[in-house]
Design an enzyme around this catalytic site. Structure first.
Site, short mmCIF file in Angstrom:
data_model
loop_
_atom_site.label_atom_id
_atom_site.label_comp_id
_atom_site.label_asym_id
_atom_site.label_seq_id
_atom_site.Cartn_x
_atom_site.Cartn_y
_atom_site.Cartn_z
CG LEU A 13 17.94 -5.05 10.49
CD1 LEU A 13 19.79 -5.42 9.86
CD2 LEU A 13 16.93 -5.50 10.05
NE ARG A 20 30.90 -10.01 20.42
CZ ARG A 20 31.42 -8.14 19.86
NH1 ARG A 20 32.54 -7.67 20.62
NH2 ARG A 20 30.79 -7.81 18.94
N GLY A 85 21.90 -13.15 8.59
CA GLY A 85 23.32 -12.33 8.10
C GLY A 85 21.97 -11.73 8.01
CD GLU A 157 33.32 -5.62 5.62
OE1 GLU A 157 33.62 -5.61 6.96
OE2 GLU A 157 31.84 -5.09 5.14
CE1 TYR A 351 2.44 5.62 49.30
CE2 TYR A 351 0.67 4.84 50.35
CZ TYR A 351 1.14 5.14 49.35
OH TYR A 351 1.04 4.23 48.27
CE1 TYR A 372 -3.73 -4.10 47.56
CE2 TYR A 372 -1.79 -4.76 48.96
CZ TYR A 372 -3.13 -4.75 48.35
OH TYR A 372 -3.04 -6.56 47.73
#
Length: 452
Positions: A13, A20, A85, A157, A351, A372
């Site tokens: 799920l 929050r 739910g 609960e 490098y 590059y």
């Protein structure tokens, strides 16, 4: 009738926003161990070699789907258009589970510490409905698992708990398992007559008992069930992940002088006998073989380090860095998408990108592969035993042959054949006394500027 030997299917799920968390990022995509926390649930699920894994998406569905398939391309996706739910979320996965007749385990994308061993215990449980429970040090806020004679009678609960119920420390994690047919028959009977008007997965326990079906509990340590709902809980979970990951590596024979300073990713793999010095960060995709050494303050991502290789201190290995046995990558060296063959050395301030460095080659301090051109990346090849003088710029595409040399400070724009020496720099011109006269003039100008 279902075959008990059928592999389970797993529903994860992952539909919630996570209000929050105070973030627009879907909750299950917040990083834990430098990967989305959803990946931890997928990893545990995948370890069972299940018949199917279904991720239920909702908020941020496209991003969650992309993250899920980045980890497991064959994962199935079900979309919960309205978050009504946990029971409703599982129902949305019914079509995606068509043909799965064995157990279905329901897991949560924001509960990342449940282990494959625990999921296997749920899959093997003999009861019709099985809930994952834990003994809580402080049970306040959790649903209580009420048992009789070793069987689960009901889930109570917190808001509905009696004084006797409140003394129960066996709590509900929310993770559960049931046979596919029974699970959906029970979910079809769940209603939303509660204060939130939602369909709760936990209601199937009471429905199952009312129908004469068995219900039971598989127990795990409380730490496995840690859910993440806030940024503070995420920070606590990160500390738990790091502590567990470090402890496992140390138990496997990895040496760490200051383990609390080493940060690991979910998939970090380090072999027995490797040594990790303080303040090393492992981003995703790193494998370090036995006997390698990663020195302090180094950062590795998407890299492979073979036996006997040494990295750092203060080195950076970026994705595609491949270090063969006994290679040396020293301080303030960056390597990206490059093969460094056995015994090759790049020891200082260099490098190396989009390159192949041959066995036993030596790259001098301050050397750069200029890979590059502003639009495309180009490759540099340096042969076995080659010596690249300090401060050499290798303008790719370019090749330096076996045992070839480049002079320090050279800008190499053409191939250098095996055994040759290439020097590509302007001839030095010395002007007698000009240095001192120039400095005197500059100091005079500076004094005048201050006086003005």
């Amino acid at each position: 009738m279902p075959n008990p030997s059928d592999p389970p299917a797993i529903v994860i799920l992952a539909a919630g926003k996570g209000a929050r968390m105070d973030s627009d990022l879907p909750k299950v995509l917040h990083p834990l161990g430098q990967v989305p926390m959803l990946h931890h649930a997928l990893a545990a699920a995948s370890a069972l070699d299940p018949a199917r894994i279904v991720v239920v998406t909702g908020y941020g569905a496209d991003a969650v789907t992309k993250a899920a398939r980045a980890y497991l391309p064959e994962v199935s996706i079900a979309h919960q258009t309205e978050q009504l739910g946990t029971g409703h979320a599982v129902l949305t996965a019914r079509d995606a589970l068509d043909g799965c007749d064995g157990k279905i385990i329901v897991l949560y994308g924001d509960t990342p510490f449940v282990t494959p061993q625990t999921l296997l215990a749920l899959a093997d449980a003999p009861t019709d409905v099985t809930v994952l429970g834990f003994e809580a040090a402080d049970p306040r806020g959790y649903g209580r698992l009420v048992t009789q004679n070793g069987h689960l009678d009901k889930i109570v609960e917190e808001q509905d708990a009696t004084a006797d119920d409140e003394q129960i420390t066996l709590c509900n994690s929310g993770v559960m398992a049931a046979n596919a047919t029974q699970l959906f028959n029970l979910l079809d009977a769940v209603d939303n007559s509660n204060s939130a008007a939602e369909y709760y997965l936990t209601d199937i326990v009471g429905l199952a008992r009312a129908r004469g079906l068995s219900a039971g509990v598989v127990r795990c340590h409380e730490a496995e069930t840690r859910g993440i709902n806030t940024v503070q809980q995420l920070a606590t979970a990160e500390a738990q992940f790091q502590a567990q990951a470090r402890a496992k590596l140390i138990a496997d024979g990895v040496a760490m002088a200051a383990p609390d300073t080493v940060y690991l990713a979910q998939d970090t793999a380090i072999g027995r006998g490797a040594s990790i010095e303080p303040y090393v960060v492992f981003a995703p995709g790193v494998t370090v073989e036995s006997g390698a050494t990663i020195r302090a303050f180094s950062h590795l991502e998407g890299a492979h380090v073979a036996r006997g290789a040494v990295v750092g201190p203060y080195a950076r290995l970026r994705p595609g860095a491949e270090l063969a046995e006994d290679a040396r990558i020293g301080n303030f060296v960056e390597v990206k998408n490059a093969q460094i063959d056995a015994g090759a050395k790049v020891n200082h301030l260099s490098y190396i990108g989009d390159a192949s460095i041959g066995a036993a080659a030596n790259i001098g301090a301050g050397s750069i592969t200029c890979n590059y051109d502003g639009a495309l990346k180009h490759h540099t090849t340096i042969g076995a035993g080659a010596f690249i003088g300090s401060g050499t710029l290798l303008v790719a595409p370019v090749e330096v042959g076996d045992s070839a040399y480049t002079g320090s400070g050279s800008v190499i724009t053409e191939d250098v054949s095996a055994g040759d020496l290439a020097i590509a720099r302007a001839r030095q011109v010395t002007k007698k006394g000009l240095g001192a006269r120039l400095m005197a003039r500059l100091k005079s100008l500076k004094s005048k500027q201050k006086a003005d």
